[in-house]
Design a protein around this motif. Structure first.
Motif, PDB file in Angstrom:
ATOM      1  N   MET A 101      68.995  34.384  49.528  1.00 38.94           N
ATOM      2  CA  MET A 101      68.296  33.724  50.668  1.00 38.94           C
ATOM      3  C   MET A 101      66.925  34.213  50.976  1.00 38.94           C
ATOM      4  SD  MET A 101      71.490  33.241  53.235  1.00 38.94           S
ATOM      5  CE  MET A 101      70.516  32.583  54.627  1.00 38.94           C
ATOM      6  N   MET A 102      66.867  35.708  50.593  1.00 36.23           N
ATOM      7  CA  MET A 102      65.657  36.475  50.755  1.00 36.23           C
ATOM      8  C   MET A 102      64.537  35.637  49.785  1.00 36.23           C
ATOM      9  SD  MET A 102      66.740  40.123  51.854  1.00 36.23           S
ATOM     10  CE  MET A 102      65.131  40.675  51.862  1.00 36.23           C
ATOM     11  N   GLY A 103      65.028  35.343  48.455  1.00 38.46           N
ATOM     12  CA  GLY A 103      64.140  35.192  47.622  1.00 38.46           C
ATOM     13  C   GLY A 103      63.667  33.806  47.773  1.00 38.46           C
ATOM     14  N   ARG A 104      64.513  32.842  48.380  1.00 36.78           N
ATOM     15  CA  ARG A 104      64.275  31.488  48.528  1.00 36.78           C
ATOM     16  C   ARG A 104      63.214  31.571  49.684  1.00 36.78           C
ATOM     17  NH1 ARG A 104      68.776  28.100  51.299  1.00 36.78           N
ATOM     18  NH2 ARG A 104      67.320  26.738  52.244  1.00 36.78           N
ATOM     19  N   GLY A 105      63.161  32.242  50.524  1.00 35.79           N
ATOM     20  CA  GLY A 105      62.236  32.409  51.745  1.00 35.79           C
ATOM     21  C   GLY A 105      60.876  32.740  51.191  1.00 35.79           C
ATOM     22  N   HIS A 106      60.808  33.717  50.367  1.00 34.92           N
ATOM     23  CA  HIS A 106      59.597  33.961  49.759  1.00 34.92           C
ATOM     24  C   HIS A 106      58.796  33.139  49.119  1.00 34.92           C
ATOM     25  CE1 HIS A 106      59.494  38.209  50.707  1.00 34.92           C
ATOM     26  NE2 HIS A 106      60.478  38.357  50.503  1.00 34.92           N
ATOM     27  N   ARG A 107      59.467  32.262  48.272  1.00 43.49           N
ATOM     28  CA  ARG A 107      59.377  31.000  47.456  1.00 43.49           C
ATOM     29  C   ARG A 107      58.685  30.082  48.593  1.00 43.49           C
ATOM     30  NH1 ARG A 107      63.801  29.559  44.655  1.00 43.49           N
ATOM     31  NH2 ARG A 107      64.648  31.698  44.469  1.00 43.49           N
ATOM     32  N   GLN A 108      59.369  29.600  49.713  1.00 41.84           N
ATOM     33  CA  GLN A 108      58.651  28.925  50.728  1.00 41.84           C
ATOM     34  C   GLN A 108      57.602  29.322  51.373  1.00 41.84           C
ATOM     35  OE1 GLN A 108      62.445  27.994  52.954  1.00 41.84           O
ATOM     36  NE2 GLN A 108      63.201  26.527  51.268  1.00 41.84           N
ATOM     37  N   GLY A 109      57.362  30.548  51.689  1.00 39.31           N
ATOM     38  CA  GLY A 109      56.400  31.021  52.396  1.00 39.31           C
ATOM     39  C   GLY A 109      55.162  31.198  51.726  1.00 39.31           C
ATOM     40  N   GLY A 110      54.943  30.364  50.594  1.00 39.17           N
ATOM     41  CA  GLY A 110      53.851  30.592  49.673  1.00 39.17           C
ATOM     42  C   GLY A 110      52.677  30.190  50.343  1.00 39.17           C
ATOM     43  N   GLY A 111      52.427  29.147  51.360  1.00 36.22           N
ATOM     44  CA  GLY A 111      51.276  28.768  52.235  1.00 36.22           C
ATOM     45  C   GLY A 111      50.655  29.938  52.964  1.00 36.22           C
ATOM     46  N   GLN A 112      51.402  31.018  53.469  1.00 35.87           N
ATOM     47  CA  GLN A 112      50.846  32.159  53.951  1.00 35.87           C
ATOM     48  C   GLN A 112      50.082  32.894  53.122  1.00 35.87           C
ATOM     49  OE1 GLN A 112      54.267  33.958  55.397  1.00 35.87           O
ATOM     50  NE2 GLN A 112      55.012  32.201  57.275  1.00 35.87           N
ATOM     51  N   GLY A 113      50.457  33.039  51.860  1.00 35.14           N
ATOM     52  CA  GLY A 113      49.706  33.737  51.007  1.00 35.14           C
ATOM     53  C   GLY A 113      48.162  33.464  51.011  1.00 35.14           C
ATOM     54  N   SER A 114      47.781  32.182  50.796  1.00 35.95           N
ATOM     55  CA  SER A 114      46.615  31.685  50.653  1.00 35.95           C
ATOM     56  C   SER A 114      46.060  32.012  52.068  1.00 35.95           C
ATOM     57  CB  SER A 114      46.714  30.108  50.519  1.00 35.95           C
ATOM     58  OG  SER A 114      47.270  29.377  51.457  1.00 35.95           O
ATOM     59  N   GLU A 115      46.712  31.840  52.921  1.00 36.52           N
ATOM     60  CA  GLU A 115      45.972  32.292  54.515  1.00 36.52           C
ATOM     61  C   GLU A 115      45.502  33.621  54.666  1.00 36.52           C
ATOM     62  OE1 GLU A 115      48.007  32.198  58.801  1.00 36.52           O
ATOM     63  OE2 GLU A 115      48.348  30.105  57.829  1.00 36.52           O
ATOM     64  N   LYS A 116      46.370  34.607  54.014  1.00 36.37           N
ATOM     65  CA  LYS A 116      46.279  35.970  53.958  1.00 36.37           C
ATOM     66  C   LYS A 116      45.126  36.023  53.165  1.00 36.37           C
ATOM     67  CE  LYS A 116      50.749  37.752  54.887  1.00 36.37           C
ATOM     68  NZ  LYS A 116      51.743  38.571  54.301  1.00 36.37           N
ATOM     69  N   GLU A 117      44.817  35.470  51.862  1.00 33.31           N
ATOM     70  CA  GLU A 117      43.738  35.404  51.020  1.00 33.31           C
ATOM     71  C   GLU A 117      42.387  35.220  51.724  1.00 33.31           C
ATOM     72  OE1 GLU A 117      44.530  33.507  47.657  1.00 33.31           O
ATOM     73  OE2 GLU A 117      46.263  34.731  47.030  1.00 33.31           O
ATOM     74  N   GLN A 118      42.702  34.098  52.575  1.00 31.28           N
ATOM     75  CA  GLN A 118      41.109  33.525  53.381  1.00 31.28           C
ATOM     76  C   GLN A 118      41.033  34.652  54.452  1.00 31.28           C
ATOM     77  OE1 GLN A 118      42.319  29.802  54.956  1.00 31.28           O
ATOM     78  NE2 GLN A 118      42.051  28.736  53.036  1.00 31.28           N
ATOM     79  N   GLN A 119      42.019  35.243  55.114  1.00 31.29           N
ATOM     80  CA  GLN A 119      41.608  36.194  56.053  1.00 31.29           C
ATOM     81  C   GLN A 119      40.809  37.650  55.316  1.00 31.29           C
ATOM     82  OE1 GLN A 119      44.880  37.564  58.103  1.00 31.29           O
ATOM     83  NE2 GLN A 119      43.575  38.326  59.711  1.00 31.29           N
ATOM     84  N   ILE A 120      41.588  37.857  54.226  1.00 26.69           N
ATOM     85  CA  ILE A 120      40.972  38.859  53.590  1.00 26.69           C
ATOM     86  C   ILE A 120      39.484  38.786  53.057  1.00 26.69           C
ATOM     87  CG2 ILE A 120      41.095  40.404  51.283  1.00 26.69           C
ATOM     88  CD1 ILE A 120      44.088  40.077  51.656  1.00 26.69           C
ATOM     89  N   ALA A 121      39.173  37.368  52.567  1.00 26.31           N
ATOM     90  CA  ALA A 121      37.813  37.069  52.130  1.00 26.31           C
ATOM     91  C   ALA A 121      36.907  36.936  53.237  1.00 26.31           C
ATOM     92  CB  ALA A 121      37.787  35.817  51.461  1.00 26.31           C
ATOM     93  N   LEU A 122      37.362  36.770  54.508  1.00 22.50           N
ATOM     94  CA  LEU A 122      36.422  36.692  55.821  1.00 22.50           C
ATOM     95  C   LEU A 122      36.168  38.111  55.893  1.00 22.50           C
ATOM     96  CD1 LEU A 122      37.846  34.005  57.729  1.00 22.50           C
ATOM     97  CD2 LEU A 122      35.830  34.003  56.987  1.00 22.50           C
ATOM     98  N   LEU A 123      37.127  39.052  55.982  1.00 22.21           N
ATOM     99  CA  LEU A 123      36.981  40.559  56.268  1.00 22.21           C
ATOM    100  C   LEU A 123      35.930  41.073  55.380  1.00 22.21           C
ATOM    101  CD1 LEU A 123      40.516  41.413  57.429  1.00 22.21           C
ATOM    102  CD2 LEU A 123      38.653  41.359  58.739  1.00 22.21           C
ATOM    103  N   ARG A 124      36.256  40.814  53.968  1.00 17.42           N
ATOM    104  CA  ARG A 124      35.248  41.367  53.118  1.00 17.42           C
ATOM    105  C   ARG A 124      33.804  40.740  53.174  1.00 17.42           C
ATOM    106  NH1 ARG A 124      39.304  41.069  47.737  1.00 17.42           N
ATOM    107  NH2 ARG A 124      40.492  42.933  48.247  1.00 17.42           N
ATOM    108  N   ALA A 125      33.612  39.692  53.587  1.00 17.46           N
ATOM    109  CA  ALA A 125      32.315  39.411  53.965  1.00 17.46           C
ATOM    110  C   ALA A 125      31.756  39.704  55.157  1.00 17.46           C
ATOM    111  CB  ALA A 125      32.252  37.638  54.153  1.00 17.46           C
TER     112      ALA A 125
END
Length: 65
Positions: A23-47
């Motif tokens: 169940m935990m592995g399934r939750g990580h695969r479904q939460g893939g959209g959050q990863g790109s959101e985090k990447e965008q936030q990291i990019a904004l902070l770096r800028a």
């Protein structure tokens, strides 16, 4: 009958752990959209950091002049 109950009790823990891991592995695969959101936030902070560094360097050159 007692041996059957003992066998079920012994298998309950590993089976429960396996189900939780699945169940935990399934939750990580479904939460893939959050990863790109985090990447965008990291990019904004770096800028923002780069902008602050540039402002700091400009202030230093002004104060040296």
């Amino acid at each position: 009958m007692e041996s059957l109950l003992l066998g079920l009790a012994v298998l309950a823990c590993p089976a429960g752990m396996g189900i939780m891991m699945w169940m935990m592995g399934r939750g990580h695969r479904q939460g893939g959209g959050q990863g790109s959101e985090k990447e965008q936030q990291i990019a904004l902070l770096r800028a923002e950091i780069d902008q602050l560094k540039a402002e700091r360097a400009a202030d230093r050159t002004r104060s040296e002049s």
